[in-house]
Design a protein around this motif. Structure first.
Motif, mmCIF file in Angstrom:
data_model
loop_
_atom_site.group_PDB
_atom_site.id
_atom_site.type_symbol
_atom_site.label_atom_id
_atom_site.label_comp_id
_atom_site.label_asym_id
_atom_site.label_seq_id
_atom_site.Cartn_x
_atom_site.Cartn_y
_atom_site.Cartn_z
ATOM 1 N N ILE A 90 0.844 -1.207 0.000
ATOM 2 C CA ILE A 90 0.000 0.000 0.000
ATOM 3 C C ILE A 90 0.873 1.248 0.000
ATOM 4 O O ILE A 90 0.604 2.218 -0.711
ATOM 5 C CB ILE A 90 -0.981 -0.012 1.197
ATOM 6 N N GLU A 91 1.961 1.209 0.758
ATOM 7 C CA GLU A 91 2.887 2.358 0.759
ATOM 8 C C GLU A 91 3.380 2.648 -0.660
ATOM 9 O O GLU A 91 3.420 3.810 -1.091
ATOM 10 C CB GLU A 91 4.113 2.039 1.623
ATOM 11 N N ASP A 92 3.757 1.598 -1.373
ATOM 12 C CA ASP A 92 4.258 1.765 -2.751
ATOM 13 C C ASP A 92 3.182 2.313 -3.660
ATOM 14 O O ASP A 92 3.414 3.203 -4.468
ATOM 15 C CB ASP A 92 4.694 0.407 -3.332
ATOM 16 N N LYS A 93 1.991 1.774 -3.516
ATOM 17 C CA LYS A 93 0.862 2.196 -4.356
ATOM 18 C C LYS A 93 0.575 3.689 -4.109
ATOM 19 O O LYS A 93 0.345 4.471 -5.049
ATOM 20 C CB LYS A 93 -0.366 1.345 -3.988
ATOM 21 N N MET A 94 0.640 4.086 -2.825
ATOM 22 C CA MET A 94 0.364 5.498 -2.499
ATOM 23 C C MET A 94 1.444 6.398 -3.082
ATOM 24 O O MET A 94 1.148 7.449 -3.653
ATOM 25 C CB MET A 94 0.280 5.694 -0.978
ATOM 26 N N ALA A 95 2.696 5.959 -2.950
ATOM 27 C CA ALA A 95 3.804 6.780 -3.460
ATOM 28 C C ALA A 95 3.654 6.954 -4.971
ATOM 29 O O ALA A 95 3.867 8.049 -5.519
ATOM 30 C CB ALA A 95 5.131 6.130 -3.108
ATOM 31 N N GLN A 96 3.259 5.854 -5.631
ATOM 32 C CA GLN A 96 3.084 5.886 -7.094
ATOM 33 C C GLN A 96 1.980 6.874 -7.496
ATOM 34 O O GLN A 96 2.153 7.682 -8.402
ATOM 35 C CB GLN A 96 2.619 4.502 -7.510
ATOM 36 N N LEU A 97 0.845 6.790 -6.795
ATOM 37 C CA LEU A 97 -0.281 7.681 -7.124
ATOM 38 C C LEU A 97 0.087 9.146 -6.885
ATOM 39 O O LEU A 97 -0.236 10.026 -7.694
ATOM 40 C CB LEU A 97 -1.519 7.320 -6.295
ATOM 41 N N ILE A 98 0.787 9.408 -5.789
ATOM 42 C CA ILE A 98 1.129 10.798 -5.464
ATOM 43 C C ILE A 98 2.149 11.335 -6.488
ATOM 44 O O ILE A 98 2.048 12.477 -6.943
ATOM 45 C CB ILE A 98 1.649 10.918 -4.011
ATOM 46 N N THR A 99 3.101 10.496 -6.872
ATOM 47 C CA THR A 99 4.086 10.926 -7.889
ATOM 48 C C THR A 99 3.358 11.226 -9.204
ATOM 49 O O THR A 99 3.643 12.236 -9.863
ATOM 50 C CB THR A 99 5.149 9.827 -8.110
ATOM 51 N N GLN A 100 2.440 10.361 -9.572
ATOM 52 C CA GLN A 100 1.692 10.602 -10.819
ATOM 53 C C GLN A 100 0.894 11.897 -10.736
ATOM 54 O O GLN A 100 0.812 12.653 -11.693
ATOM 55 C CB GLN A 100 0.719 9.455 -11.049
ATOM 56 N N ASN A 101 0.289 12.115 -9.567
ATOM 57 C CA ASN A 101 -0.473 13.350 -9.366
ATOM 58 C C ASN A 101 0.433 14.573 -9.575
ATOM 59 O O ASN A 101 0.110 15.498 -10.321
ATOM 60 C CB ASN A 101 -1.057 13.379 -7.954
ATOM 61 N N ASP A 102 1.583 14.536 -8.902
ATOM 62 C CA ASP A 102 2.441 15.725 -8.892
ATOM 63 C C ASP A 102 3.170 15.921 -10.215
ATOM 64 O O ASP A 102 3.371 17.056 -10.649
ATOM 65 C CB ASP A 102 3.472 15.620 -7.755
ATOM 66 N N GLN A 103 3.582 14.808 -10.833
ATOM 67 C CA GLN A 103 4.434 14.957 -12.020
ATOM 68 C C GLN A 103 3.682 14.903 -13.337
ATOM 69 O O GLN A 103 4.105 15.515 -14.305
ATOM 70 C CB GLN A 103 5.534 13.900 -11.996
ATOM 71 N N GLN A 104 2.587 14.125 -13.383
ATOM 72 C CA GLN A 104 1.875 14.013 -14.665
ATOM 73 C C GLN A 104 0.561 14.794 -14.665
ATOM 74 O O GLN A 104 0.317 15.605 -15.550
ATOM 75 C CB GLN A 104 1.615 12.536 -14.988
ATOM 76 N N PHE A 105 -0.269 14.548 -13.651
ATOM 77 C CA PHE A 105 -1.596 15.183 -13.642
ATOM 78 C C PHE A 105 -1.501 16.699 -13.457
ATOM 79 O O PHE A 105 -2.164 17.457 -14.174
ATOM 80 C CB PHE A 105 -2.453 14.556 -12.544
ATOM 81 N N LYS A 106 -0.678 17.158 -12.516
ATOM 82 C CA LYS A 106 -0.641 18.598 -12.180
ATOM 83 C C LYS A 106 -0.317 19.474 -13.408
ATOM 84 O O LYS A 106 -0.986 20.495 -13.622
ATOM 85 C CB LYS A 106 0.339 18.829 -11.028
ATOM 86 N N PRO A 107 0.675 19.113 -14.226
ATOM 87 C CA PRO A 107 0.925 19.952 -15.411
ATOM 88 C C PRO A 107 -0.288 20.029 -16.352
ATOM 89 O O PRO A 107 -0.573 21.089 -16.924
ATOM 90 C CB PRO A 107 2.108 19.271 -16.104
#
Ligand SMILES: N[C@@H](CCC(=O)N[C@@H](CS)C(=O)NCC(=O)O)C(=O)O
Length: 218
Positions: A90-107
């Motif tokens: 779950i920790e890995d899954k959360m880190a992955q989702l947050i990275t995607q949010n910050d690096q891909q979705f936010k732009p």
């Protein structure tokens, strides 16, 4: 004991995430609301890169990344087990989702929100690009009530300010049309007591003010 100082800006999704982390950890800090147009010299001295949030700890250490502020606070106290430290998957899954949010979705969110500043593509194109991440979140919500579990965890609180911003870009276009589970998740989180507390309004800080604390008067 001296409190840590949080430089924050109410409407900034990164600062919202930091305030949520601190509140969820029941970690009191002195709140200094700033305006991006006139950042206080004290904040810039602590963090010359000039973004909010900035947390200055009592020992002078500075944390100037929102996710690190959340993690720091929850490492002090995590009564709701938001970090899920016993569950590496779950920790890995959360880190992955947050990275995607910050690096891909936010732009894409920025382009969708300020489409007139990015004339290379249309606002509808930017909606489509941003939607890839939203489709993924919708699928997560098909498996459990929140992104990684049946109750909200770090990933939910780290990501919700950005989904809130996305939903507010075009109020004529309901998030529920394309993403019904995500729309319900958003409504559930933003109407929660903790989110309402994180959105409390503060006057712009000035060194002459007596300190305002996140958890109220001590
Ligand atoms: N990676 C940083 C990003 C923070 C950020 O970009 N904050 C924006 C406000 S939403 C900011 O302070 N921008 C500086 C400015 O507009 O002058 C974090 O996670 O804390």
């Amino acid at each position: 004991m001296a409190l840590a100082v949080l430089y924050t800006f109410r409407r900034c999704p990164y600062a919202m995430r930091a305030r949520l982390g601190l509140l969820l950890a029941q970690c009191n800090v002195e709140v200094r609301e700033i305006t991006l147009k006139a950042k206080p010299a004290q904040m810039l001295a602590a963090s010359p890169k000039g973004t909010v949030p900035v947390l200055v700890l009592a020992n002078g250490e500075v944390i100037a990344e929102s996710l690190e502020i959340m993690r720091w606070a929850l490492t002090q106290a995590d009564p709701l087990d938001l970090l899920c430290q016993q569950s590496p998957v779950i920790e890995d899954k959360m880190a992955q989702l947050i990275t995607q949010n910050d690096q891909q979705f936010k732009p894409w969110l920025d382009r969708y929100k300020y489409a007139d500043r990015y004339p290379e593509q249309t606002q509808a194109d930017y909606y489509q690009q941003a939607s890839h991440f939203l489709t993924q979140l919708e699928a997560c919500l098909g498996q459990h009530s929140f992104l990684v579990a049946e109750t909200p965890r770090l990933a939910d609180y780290a990501i919700v300010p950005f989904i809130r911003q996305f939903a507010a870009v075009d109020l004529k276009r309901a998030l529920s049309d394309d993403f019904p589970r995500l729309a319900a998740w958003l409504e559930n989180l933003i109407s929660s007591e903790i989110f309402i507390r994180a959105m409390e309004k503060y006057v712009i800080w000035d060194a002459s003010h007596s300190p305002t604390c996140l958890l109220g008067d001590m």
